[in-house]
Design a protein around this motif. Structure first.
Motif, PDB file in Angstrom:
ATOM      1  N   GLN A   1       0.824  -1.208   0.000  1.00 54.40           N
ATOM      2  CA  GLN A   1       0.000   0.000   0.000  1.00 54.40           C
ATOM      3  C   GLN A   1       0.858   1.257   0.000  1.00 54.40           C
ATOM      4  OE1 GLN A   1      -3.229   0.165   2.769  1.00 54.40           O
ATOM      5  NE2 GLN A   1      -3.701  -2.003   2.617  1.00 54.40           N
ATOM      6  N   PHE A   2       2.171   1.100   0.196  1.00 54.50           N
ATOM      7  CA  PHE A   2       3.075   2.238   0.205  1.00 54.50           C
ATOM      8  C   PHE A   2       3.936   2.198  -1.055  1.00 54.50           C
ATOM      9  CE2 PHE A   2       2.483   1.183   4.759  1.00 54.50           C
ATOM     10  CZ  PHE A   2       1.826   2.349   5.145  1.00 54.50           C
TER      11      PHE A   2
ATOM     12  N   GLY B   1       0.371  10.768  12.052  1.00 51.64           N
ATOM     13  CA  GLY B   1       0.154   9.366  11.740  1.00 51.64           C
ATOM     14  C   GLY B   1      -0.078   8.528  12.986  1.00 51.64           C
ATOM     15  N   SER B   2       0.420   7.301  12.941  1.00 49.25           N
ATOM     16  CA  SER B   2       0.170   6.338  14.009  1.00 49.25           C
ATOM     17  C   SER B   2       1.055   6.606  15.225  1.00 49.25           C
ATOM     18  CB  SER B   2       0.433   4.916  13.492  1.00 49.25           C
ATOM     19  OG  SER B   2       0.443   3.994  14.551  1.00 49.25           O
TER      20      SER B   2
ATOM     21  N   PHE C   1       2.861   7.726   7.090  1.00 49.48           N
ATOM     22  CA  PHE C   1       1.811   6.979   7.781  1.00 49.48           C
ATOM     23  C   PHE C   1       2.100   6.903   9.275  1.00 49.48           C
ATOM     24  CE2 PHE C   1       0.079   3.024   9.473  1.00 49.48           C
ATOM     25  CZ  PHE C   1      -1.250   3.118   9.095  1.00 49.48           C
TER      26      PHE C   1
ATOM     27  N   GLN D   1       6.269   7.402   2.084  1.00 49.64           N
ATOM     28  CA  GLN D   1       4.850   7.216   2.382  1.00 49.64           C
ATOM     29  C   GLN D   1       4.669   6.425   3.680  1.00 49.64           C
ATOM     30  OE1 GLN D   1       2.562   5.592  -0.836  1.00 49.64           O
ATOM     31  NE2 GLN D   1       2.915   7.324  -2.186  1.00 49.64           N
ATOM     32  N   MET D   2       5.516   5.417   3.889  1.00 46.60           N
ATOM     33  CA  MET D   2       5.436   4.656   5.135  1.00 46.60           C
ATOM     34  C   MET D   2       5.781   5.549   6.327  1.00 46.60           C
ATOM     35  SD  MET D   2       7.265   1.024   6.191  1.00 46.60           S
ATOM     36  CE  MET D   2       6.255  -0.005   5.122  1.00 46.60           C
TER      37      MET D   2
END
Length: 210
Positions: free
Chosen positions: A113-114, A146-147, A123, A119-120
């Protein structure tokens, strides 16, 4: 219109084994927070014997539960070759242990998905925050959009990697020489680690500093 123009990746629900792993790692996080809170209460001052006994018993119970859930996490991953392989890849990065690897597997979506390590990192909320005022452009800390669980999981591994990882250590030394403050350097180390995680998963090979 946005979906039509941007064609975002379709959302994929977690597989059953991923759902269980996420639940276990988040349960462990909750137990560790409770354990820390009770230890702090015990150390905060003098308590009546009854309260001290209650705190001591609770701390012992929580510690036993923490060890139990840690074992359950390891045993659960052992059952699934793909998860176990990812754990081995991620924990091959110096500074990241098997416990942190389990959290990363639980909290990161599928790597495909990245499109890039950036992008990771985004996230995980590990990209630098831009501060703009008129013609002034400054970087101040991390976006933290993000997380939070990923950032928390990478904090202590980043500190370890700053001393032992052959790619993170020189990065930290360069930033220190430039006069960056400690938290900025740790943030950069965390970002480097998540880039390395992306790399080992994408190429399906253990960490190689060369």
């Amino acid at each position: 219109r946005y979906v039509q123009n941007e064609q975002p990746t379709l959302w994929q629900p977690l597989a059953d084994e991923e759902t269980v792993l996420r639940a276990l790692t988040r349960r462990l996080e909750s137990l560790q927070e409770s354990h820390t809170a009770e230890v702090n209460r015990l150390q905060a001052g003098t308590h009546p014997p009854q309260v001290e006994a209650s705190l001591t018993a609770t701390i012992a119970f929580l510690q036993a539960q923490i060890e139990l859930v840690k074992t359950q996490i390891q045993e659960h991953i052992d059952q699934f070759p793909d998860m176990d392989h990812k754990r081995q890849l991620i924990s091959s990065i110096k500074g990241i242990g098997t416990h942190t690897a389990a959290i990363l597997i639980a909290e990161l979506p599928q790597r495909n998905q990245f499109a890039s390590p950036k992008q990771m990192a985004a996230f995980a909320g590990l990209t630098p925050r831009q501060m703009q005022s008129g013609q002034s452009h400054k970087r101040r800390g991390l976006t933290k959009m993000g997380s939070s669980r990923l950032r928390a999981a990478l904090y202590f591994p980043a500190i370890s990697a700053m001393s032992h990882n052959p790619l993170v250590k020189p990065l930290a030394e360069r930033l220190r020489a430039k006069g960056l403050h400690g938290m900025a350097i740790i943030g950069a180390a965390m970002r480097k680690l998540i880039h390395l995680v992306y790399g080992v998963l994408k190429h399906n090979k253990p960490f190689d500093p060369n």
